[in-house]
Write a protein that holds these residues in place. Structure first.
Motif, mmCIF file in Angstrom:
data_model
loop_
_atom_site.group_PDB
_atom_site.id
_atom_site.type_symbol
_atom_site.label_atom_id
_atom_site.label_comp_id
_atom_site.label_asym_id
_atom_site.label_seq_id
_atom_site.Cartn_x
_atom_site.Cartn_y
_atom_site.Cartn_z
ATOM 1 N N GLY A 163 -4.751 2.557 0.620
ATOM 2 C CA GLY A 163 -3.581 2.095 -0.706
ATOM 3 C C GLY A 163 -3.563 0.847 -1.192
ATOM 4 N N ASP A 164 -3.747 1.919 -2.515
ATOM 5 C CA ASP A 164 -3.313 1.454 -3.274
ATOM 6 C C ASP A 164 -2.398 0.946 -4.438
ATOM 7 N N GLY A 165 -1.170 1.662 -4.389
ATOM 8 C CA GLY A 165 0.311 1.294 -5.134
ATOM 9 C C GLY A 165 0.292 3.005 -4.705
ATOM 10 N N THR A 166 1.844 2.692 -5.488
ATOM 11 C CA THR A 166 2.401 4.313 -5.905
ATOM 12 C C THR A 166 2.063 4.887 -6.245
ATOM 13 N N VAL A 167 2.715 6.268 -7.266
ATOM 14 C CA VAL A 167 3.031 6.692 -8.063
ATOM 15 C C VAL A 167 3.984 6.704 -8.564
ATOM 16 N N GLY A 168 4.121 6.991 -9.692
ATOM 17 C CA GLY A 168 5.285 7.191 -10.422
ATOM 18 C C GLY A 168 6.169 8.989 -10.253
ATOM 19 N N ALA A 169 7.003 8.860 -10.214
ATOM 20 C CA ALA A 169 7.544 10.170 -10.517
ATOM 21 C C ALA A 169 9.525 10.204 -10.875
ATOM 22 N N SER A 170 9.754 11.990 -11.835
ATOM 23 C CA SER A 170 10.967 11.946 -11.642
ATOM 24 C C SER A 170 11.390 12.495 -10.095
ATOM 25 N N ALA A 171 13.009 12.633 -10.368
ATOM 26 C CA ALA A 171 13.809 13.645 -9.015
ATOM 27 C C ALA A 171 15.469 13.172 -9.655
ATOM 28 N N VAL A 172 15.641 13.987 -9.219
ATOM 29 C CA VAL A 172 17.440 13.576 -9.062
ATOM 30 C C VAL A 172 17.794 14.556 -7.567
ATOM 31 N N THR B 269 2.017 -0.138 -0.654
ATOM 32 C CA THR B 269 1.046 -1.716 -1.737
ATOM 33 C C THR B 269 0.327 -2.611 -1.118
ATOM 34 N N PRO B 270 -0.362 -3.105 -1.344
ATOM 35 C CA PRO B 270 -0.713 -3.815 0.068
ATOM 36 C C PRO B 270 0.300 -5.180 0.618
ATOM 37 N N PRO C 39 -2.596 -4.176 -13.472
ATOM 38 C CA PRO C 39 -3.286 -4.912 -11.848
ATOM 39 C C PRO C 39 -2.195 -5.365 -11.236
ATOM 40 N N GLU C 40 -1.196 -6.418 -12.138
ATOM 41 C CA GLU C 40 -0.501 -6.821 -11.904
ATOM 42 C C GLU C 40 1.342 -5.852 -10.928
ATOM 43 N N GLY C 41 1.217 -4.891 -11.309
ATOM 44 C CA GLY C 41 2.411 -4.015 -11.123
ATOM 45 C C GLY C 41 1.937 -3.168 -9.609
ATOM 46 N N ILE C 42 2.832 -1.834 -9.512
ATOM 47 C CA ILE C 42 2.954 -1.231 -8.100
ATOM 48 C C ILE C 42 2.367 -0.129 -8.256
ATOM 49 N N PHE C 43 1.905 0.470 -9.558
ATOM 50 C CA PHE C 43 1.610 1.710 -9.558
ATOM 51 C C PHE C 43 -0.205 1.605 -9.566
ATOM 52 N N SER C 44 -0.506 2.797 -8.906
ATOM 53 C CA SER C 44 -1.918 3.087 -7.612
ATOM 54 C C SER C 44 -3.125 3.304 -9.391
ATOM 55 N N PRO C 45 -3.863 2.823 -9.244
ATOM 56 C CA PRO C 45 -4.804 3.063 -10.289
ATOM 57 C C PRO C 45 -5.780 4.719 -9.646
ATOM 58 N N SER C 46 -5.761 4.756 -8.581
ATOM 59 C CA SER C 46 -6.358 6.432 -7.995
ATOM 60 C C SER C 46 -5.567 7.040 -8.193
ATOM 61 N N GLY D 147 3.319 -4.641 -0.587
ATOM 62 C CA GLY D 147 4.969 -3.888 0.343
ATOM 63 C C GLY D 147 5.462 -3.504 1.831
ATOM 64 N N ASP D 148 3.949 -3.015 2.772
ATOM 65 C CA ASP D 148 3.808 -2.057 3.395
ATOM 66 C C ASP D 148 4.069 -2.733 4.866
ATOM 67 N N PRO D 149 3.281 -4.119 4.632
ATOM 68 C CA PRO D 149 3.281 -4.749 5.391
ATOM 69 C C PRO D 149 4.657 -6.056 6.070
ATOM 70 N N ILE D 150 5.146 -5.975 5.297
ATOM 71 C CA ILE D 150 6.286 -6.576 5.120
ATOM 72 C C ILE D 150 7.424 -5.628 5.250
ATOM 73 N N GLU D 151 7.317 -4.713 5.383
ATOM 74 C CA GLU D 151 8.259 -3.381 5.649
ATOM 75 C C GLU D 151 8.484 -3.168 7.178
ATOM 76 N N VAL D 152 6.695 -2.639 7.592
ATOM 77 C CA VAL D 152 6.378 -2.698 8.741
ATOM 78 C C VAL D 152 7.241 -4.130 9.912
ATOM 79 N N ALA D 153 6.527 -5.210 9.411
ATOM 80 C CA ALA D 153 7.333 -6.311 9.758
ATOM 81 C C ALA D 153 8.756 -6.800 9.804
ATOM 82 N N ALA D 154 9.041 -6.203 9.163
ATOM 83 C CA ALA D 154 10.831 -6.420 8.595
ATOM 84 C C ALA D 154 11.455 -5.024 10.323
#
Length: 410
Positions: free
Chosen positions: A214-223, A296-297, A197-204, A299-306
């Motif tokens: 929005g309740d967080g992100t989903v982990g993923a792999s990429a290159v 994230t609840p 619950p203290e992390g960034i990943f979505s339980p849904s 992160g998103d508002p802070i990014e748009v404000a920035a």
């Protein structure tokens, strides 16, 4: 050739993403509004229910790069795939054979590959040579014969976009004539991760950037890797120019935030504004921003404000610039997040299409969209020219990066 414009051409791209084996498939996935996330059947409600699985993450053409099967098994999969992707990117740019002095600037993530090797009794010297992130860039330089600077960048989630910035700076300084920039974060299969619950990943298991749900992100792999060259040189040699990087900037939040892991309005705004100044653009010229957009609840508002703070330096207009996040399609690819966002944005600028940012139905009530310059791009649409975009990346620990991307007018 002397080029005083400071503009850098993107002349090649290669990558592998959840649900897409290459850049062409990635673009189709985006314009068709498809999600590449895998739903996981853990039968354990405490485990995260989704992950952006990278198909074939354990596959590697060892013979192509002069490795035996035993040697290849020791090398971390993210290093193997980044080597393959770098080679493919050079070939797609037309520099698979003779090439000018070329630098390598890449980021990577910590993995559990070393622990697995130690459990198998592999010698410590071999474990380190095969897995340490120190060798992420130099392995590519060695195997592909690249004699420019080879730097590994570790700034968490912003690593690969910071790598792009460093590549641009090296090109402008004359340290190299061609540059590979990008990053990788690769887990073989899907990890079993408990919800924190203290992390960034979505339980849904859904990444819903800027949405009320929005309740967080989903982990993923990429290159992903982009091939960069000074614009004048690319034009002179007839390279295919996907888009132009007009300006980049990097900074750190310092202590201007509530905690080490938190993002900062001021820090991000200063990086964004610095990129605008380097690119010599005003905010009203920018039609799209590919955001960090983790859903994230906080992160998103802070990014748009920035973003709003930076844009307000040159415009008072509202609702004219669209925003989105590729994390809604493929999840958060950690060290590869920045280059994944950049490749998406280059494709948008080149093709004149803005793919939808998925899972957006109702705006996050903590974001004041009505008085901001921004509108979430909730459906795929054409993007008439001239096309100028921003790409934003944020790293835990406070290292921010921003890149201005424009269509090539030639």
């Amino acid at each position: 050739m002397t080029d005083d414009s400071g503009e850098i051409a993107v002349i090649g791209m290669s990558g592998r993403f959840p649900g897409a084996a290459n850049v062409a498939e990635f673009w189709q996935q985006l314009v068709e509004e498809r999600e590449g996330i895998t739903r996981l059947d853990h039968h354990d409600p405490e485990l995260l229910p989704a992950y952006g699985v990278l198909a074939g993450a354990d596959a590697f053409d060892a013979e192509r790069f002069g490795y035996s099967a035993a040697e290849a098994a020791i090398i971390d999969p993210q290093q193997r795939l980044l080597l393959e992707t770098a080679s493919d990117a050079l070939e797609r740019a037309g520099y698979g054979g003779e090439r000018p002095v070329t630098g390598v600037f890449v980021g990577g993530s910590t993995s559990d590959h070393a622990a697995r090797l130690r459990a198998q009794g592999v010698a410590e010297s071999q474990v380190r040579l095969g897995t340490d992130l120190d060798y992420l860039s130099s392995r590519i330089a060695y195997k592909l014969g690249l004699s420019g600077p080879a730097l590994t960048v570790l700034t968490a989630c912003s690593s690969s976009l910071v790598a792009v910035h460093l590549a641009v700076q090296a090109l402008l300084a004359g340290d190299c004539d061609l540059a590979l920039a990008g990053g990788a974060s690769v887990v073989v299969g899907a990890p079993r991760v408990r919800y924190d619950p203290e992390g960034i990943f979505s339980p849904s298991g859904r990444c819903r950037p800027f949405d009320a749900a929005g309740d967080g992100t989903v982990g993923a792999s990429a290159v992903g890797i982009v091939v960069l060259r000074p614009l004048a040189d690319a034009i002179a040699d007839g390279d295919h120019i996907h888009a132009v990087l007009r300006g980049t900037a990097v900074n750190n939040d310092g202590r201007a935030k509530i905690g080490f892991t938190a993002p900062s309005v001021l820090g991000q705004a200063e990086a964004i504004r610095a990129a605008h100044l380097v690119a010599d653009v005003t905010a009203d010229e920018i039609g799209y921003v590919e955001t960090h957009g983790t859903a994230t609840p906080i992160g998103d508002p802070i990014e748009v404000a920035a973003l709003t703070k930076a844009f307000r330096e040159t415009t008072d207009a509202v609702g004219f610039c669209r925003i989105g996040s590729v994390k809604s399609n493929i999840g958060h690819t950690d060290a590869a997040a920045g280059v994944s966002a950049l490749i998406k944005t280059v494709l948008c600028v080149e093709n004149g299409v803005l793919p939808a940012s998925l899972h957006f139905t109702e705006p996050n009530p903590e974001i004041d969209f009505a008085s901001s310059p921004f509108v979430v791009n909730a459906k795929t649409q054409l993007w008439p020219g001239p096309r100028v975009a921003g790409v934003n990346a944020i790293g835990i620990g406070g290292t921010n990066a921003h890149v201005i991307v424009a269509q090539h007018s030639g």
